[in-house]
Design a protein around this motif. Sequence first.
Motif, mmCIF file in Angstrom:
data_model
loop_
_atom_site.group_PDB
_atom_site.id
_atom_site.type_symbol
_atom_site.label_atom_id
_atom_site.label_comp_id
_atom_site.label_asym_id
_atom_site.label_seq_id
_atom_site.Cartn_x
_atom_site.Cartn_y
_atom_site.Cartn_z
ATOM 1 N N MET A 37 34.829 -5.761 20.468
ATOM 2 C CA MET A 37 36.279 -5.727 20.304
ATOM 3 C C MET A 37 36.887 -6.243 21.597
ATOM 4 O O MET A 37 36.373 -5.982 22.685
ATOM 5 N N ILE A 38 37.993 -6.966 21.482
ATOM 6 C CA ILE A 38 38.609 -7.657 22.614
ATOM 7 C C ILE A 38 40.057 -7.208 22.793
ATOM 8 O O ILE A 38 40.750 -6.925 21.811
ATOM 9 N N ILE A 39 40.506 -7.168 24.062
ATOM 10 C CA ILE A 39 41.902 -6.861 24.399
ATOM 11 C C ILE A 39 42.419 -7.915 25.378
ATOM 12 O O ILE A 39 41.636 -8.617 26.016
ATOM 13 N N PHE A 40 43.741 -8.001 25.484
ATOM 14 C CA PHE A 40 44.347 -8.827 26.524
ATOM 15 C C PHE A 40 44.249 -8.109 27.855
ATOM 16 O O PHE A 40 44.392 -6.885 27.936
ATOM 17 N N GLU A 41 44.060 -8.882 28.922
ATOM 18 C CA GLU A 41 44.187 -8.380 30.284
ATOM 19 C C GLU A 41 45.606 -8.694 30.754
ATOM 20 O O GLU A 41 46.303 -9.503 30.140
ATOM 21 N N SER A 42 46.020 -8.106 31.861
ATOM 22 C CA SER A 42 47.385 -8.323 32.354
ATOM 23 C C SER A 42 47.636 -9.765 32.768
ATOM 24 O O SER A 42 48.779 -10.207 32.820
ATOM 25 N N SER A 53 40.860 1.849 23.840
ATOM 26 C CA SER A 53 41.810 0.787 24.177
ATOM 27 C C SER A 53 42.868 0.651 23.088
ATOM 28 O O SER A 53 42.576 0.789 21.901
ATOM 29 N N LEU A 54 44.085 0.364 23.511
ATOM 30 C CA LEU A 54 45.175 0.066 22.584
ATOM 31 C C LEU A 54 45.347 -1.446 22.496
ATOM 32 O O LEU A 54 44.874 -2.182 23.349
ATOM 33 N N PHE A 55 46.064 -1.889 21.489
ATOM 34 C CA PHE A 55 46.425 -3.296 21.334
ATOM 35 C C PHE A 55 45.185 -4.190 21.241
ATOM 36 O O PHE A 55 45.035 -5.160 21.964
#
Length: 183
Positions: A37-42, A53-55
Amino acid sequence: MANTNAPFGFRAQPPMLWMLEFSVDSSNATACFQGDMIIFESDGNVAPATAGSLFLLGAVEGLVPTGNTALALNKRVLAGSTAGSIMVHYSPIQRYLVQFGNAAPTQTILGNNADHVATAGSGTTGLSQHVLSTTTGTGTAGFKLLDFLRADDNDETAAYVRIIAEINEHVSKVIASAGPDGV
C-alpha cells in the motif's frame, strides 16, 4: 484444511479500474514491493504506507521502465533509497485480495473494518508482506472487509484466509469527520 501463511500484499482484483504512475525519490529508505500500500509523502513523492496510515493511494503493481535501465512493469521491487516510478492501482473503489493475519476469522468480520500490518517485503519473491490486521470492528480503519475468496484452497474458518477488501481511507474519498460542505 489449514491455509498457508504466504503473504503477497494487496493484489488488485477484476475489474481492474485504473493505474497511475507515481514517483519515488531517493530519500525514501524503504523499498517498494509489488502489493505494498502506498501513501503520499510531504514532498509529493510516494512511499510504502505504514500500519494505520491515512490517505492511502492504492497498491503497487510494478515498476516503470526508465531510460536504459532494466526496470520493467513485471519487476516487483524498487530498492530503498532509489529514485524511480511505480504503477499504482489508484481507484478508490478498486477491490483487493489480501491475506488476513494469524487468527481464525468468523463470518461476522465481513462488513467490518481493519487496518493493515506493514512488514518488509520478501527479497526472494519480490512481493509485499502487508496483511490485514486481525483486529476488526466498525470503527475507523483503512479497509472494509467485503468477502472471503471463494476457492477450494481457502479455508474461511482458518488463519491466513484470503479476503476481498477495499480501501476505506483512500486519499480521494471524503473523510467521514468532514461536515456536509467538506469542511
